[in-house]
Design an enzyme around this catalytic site. Structure first.
Site, PDB file in Angstrom:
ATOM      1  N   GLN A 195       8.904  -9.408   2.933  1.00 24.58           N
ATOM      2  CA  GLN A 195       9.666  -9.220   4.173  1.00 24.58           C
ATOM      3  C   GLN A 195      10.469 -10.467   4.535  1.00 24.58           C
ATOM      4  O   GLN A 195      11.382 -10.406   5.356  1.00 24.58           O
ATOM      5  CB  GLN A 195       8.731  -8.892   5.338  1.00 24.58           C
ATOM      6  CG  GLN A 195       8.156  -7.490   5.294  1.00 24.58           C
ATOM      7  CD  GLN A 195       7.314  -7.221   6.517  1.00 24.58           C
ATOM      8  OE1 GLN A 195       6.167  -7.614   6.589  1.00 24.58           O
ATOM      9  NE2 GLN A 195       7.919  -6.581   7.512  1.00 24.58           N
TER      10      GLN A 195
ATOM     11  N   GLY B 162       1.548  -8.747  11.675  1.00 20.87           N
ATOM     12  CA  GLY B 162       1.377  -8.941  10.248  1.00 20.87           C
ATOM     13  C   GLY B 162       2.721  -9.130   9.576  1.00 20.87           C
ATOM     14  O   GLY B 162       3.766  -8.776  10.144  1.00 20.87           O
TER      15      GLY B 162
ATOM     16  N   HIS C 190       3.381  -3.188   1.737  1.00 17.82           N
ATOM     17  CA  HIS C 190       4.637  -3.950   1.584  1.00 17.82           C
ATOM     18  C   HIS C 190       4.663  -4.693   0.249  1.00 17.82           C
ATOM     19  O   HIS C 190       5.667  -4.681  -0.461  1.00 17.82           O
ATOM     20  CB  HIS C 190       4.780  -5.004   2.687  1.00 17.82           C
ATOM     21  CG  HIS C 190       5.461  -4.502   3.936  1.00 17.82           C
ATOM     22  ND1 HIS C 190       6.721  -3.948   3.932  1.00 17.82           N
ATOM     23  CD2 HIS C 190       5.062  -4.513   5.233  1.00 17.82           C
ATOM     24  CE1 HIS C 190       7.053  -3.627   5.177  1.00 17.82           C
ATOM     25  NE2 HIS C 190       6.072  -3.957   5.988  1.00 17.82           N
TER      26      HIS C 190
ATOM     27  N   HIS D 120      -1.184  -1.924   5.827  1.00 17.12           N
ATOM     28  CA  HIS D 120       0.276  -1.899   6.006  1.00 17.12           C
ATOM     29  C   HIS D 120       0.930  -3.024   5.198  1.00 17.12           C
ATOM     30  O   HIS D 120       1.930  -2.809   4.509  1.00 17.12           O
ATOM     31  CB  HIS D 120       0.565  -2.043   7.514  1.00 17.12           C
ATOM     32  CG  HIS D 120       2.018  -2.115   7.894  1.00 17.12           C
ATOM     33  ND1 HIS D 120       2.615  -1.201   8.733  1.00 17.12           N
ATOM     34  CD2 HIS D 120       2.995  -3.007   7.569  1.00 17.12           C
ATOM     35  CE1 HIS D 120       3.897  -1.519   8.897  1.00 17.12           C
ATOM     36  NE2 HIS D 120       4.160  -2.621   8.223  1.00 17.12           N
ATOM     37  N   GLU D 121       0.339  -4.228   5.272  1.00 17.89           N
ATOM     38  CA  GLU D 121       0.928  -5.384   4.577  1.00 17.89           C
ATOM     39  C   GLU D 121       0.732  -5.297   3.065  1.00 17.89           C
ATOM     40  O   GLU D 121       1.620  -5.678   2.297  1.00 17.89           O
ATOM     41  CB  GLU D 121       0.356  -6.693   5.122  1.00 17.89           C
ATOM     42  CG  GLU D 121       0.530  -6.911   6.630  1.00 17.89           C
ATOM     43  CD  GLU D 121       1.934  -6.662   7.142  1.00 17.89           C
ATOM     44  OE1 GLU D 121       2.907  -6.811   6.383  1.00 17.89           O
ATOM     45  OE2 GLU D 121       2.068  -6.279   8.330  1.00 17.89           O
TER      46      GLU D 121
ATOM     47  N   CYS E  51       7.185  -1.576  12.365  1.00 21.63           N
ATOM     48  CA  CYS E  51       7.361  -2.559  11.306  1.00 21.63           C
ATOM     49  C   CYS E  51       8.505  -3.492  11.683  1.00 21.63           C
ATOM     50  O   CYS E  51       9.560  -3.022  12.108  1.00 21.63           O
ATOM     51  CB  CYS E  51       7.675  -1.831   9.999  1.00 21.63           C
ATOM     52  SG  CYS E  51       7.889  -2.936   8.598  1.00 21.63           S
ATOM     53  N   LEU E  52       8.296  -4.798  11.512  1.00 18.56           N
ATOM     54  CA  LEU E  52       9.351  -5.760  11.859  1.00 18.56           C
ATOM     55  C   LEU E  52      10.613  -5.535  11.026  1.00 18.56           C
ATOM     56  O   LEU E  52      11.704  -5.887  11.454  1.00 18.56           O
ATOM     57  CB  LEU E  52       8.861  -7.196  11.640  1.00 18.56           C
ATOM     58  CG  LEU E  52       7.772  -7.712  12.600  1.00 18.56           C
ATOM     59  CD1 LEU E  52       7.385  -9.131  12.217  1.00 18.56           C
ATOM     60  CD2 LEU E  52       8.238  -7.658  14.045  1.00 18.56           C
TER      61      LEU E  52
HETATM   62 ZN    ZN Z   1       5.905  -3.729   8.016  1.00 21.25          ZN
END
Ligand code: ZN
Length: 164
Positions: free
Chosen positions: A50, A45, A134, A130-131, A88-89
């Site tokens: 991000q 995701g 963000h 999660h997204e 998380c990226l």
């Molecule tokens: Zn993340």
């Protein structure tokens, strides 16, 4: 085009994104670039902030299915919740346990402006939550308990030192 994924410490990750109002060519391009970036980084995701864009759009992937949701809005969450590890990226090397509702109903739009509604459960429900976090400027470090956050911050500091 693969976009640069912003990392922990970048203020854009703490910023709330603005709702999309124009469903134009640049929105489709952003969605395509986000999908490509997610694949390249082998993520499940990605939220627009991000990649440095303060727009309310997310992409997600589960098995062979990919999702793009513009202006996602979580309408309903189940009463049952479950704790699981999340990474998380934007916060590489960190995994923290987070409790989240196991199923959700999310509404939004596709990139052409057609309304959509997704009933998600399990991992997909977790990814979308999660997204959406963000997009509201919230990361996994804000969602976990104090002990896990401290351990994660220690891990991040060690990585920063090791990089020098
Ligand atoms: Zn993340």
């Amino acid at each position: 085009m693969t976009l640069e994924v912003r990392k922990f410490g970048d203020p854009v990750l703490k910023s709330r994104t603005a709702p999309v109002e124009e469903f134009d060519e640049s929105l489709s391009r952003l969605a395509e670039d986000m999908l490509k970036t997610m694949r390249d980084y082998e993520g499940v995701g990605l939220a627009a902030n991000q990649v440095g864009r303060l727009k309310r759009i997310l992409v997600a992937a589960l098995e062979d299915q990919e999702y793009v949701i513009v202006n996602p809005d979580i309408q309903q969450t189940s009463e049952t919740s479950e704790a699981d590890n999340e990474g998380c990226l934007s916060i590489p090397g960190v995994n923290v346990e987070i409790e989240r509702p196991t199923s959700i109903t999310v509404t939004g739009y596709d990139t052409s402006g057609n309304p959509l509604q997704i009933e998600a459960e399990g991992l997909l429900a977790r990814i979308i939550q999660h997204e959406v976090d963000h997009l509201d400027g919230v990361t996994i470090l804000d969602r976990t308990d104090r002990e896990s956050r401290k351990a994660a911050m220690r891990e991040l500091r060690e990585r920063l030192v090791a990089r020098k």
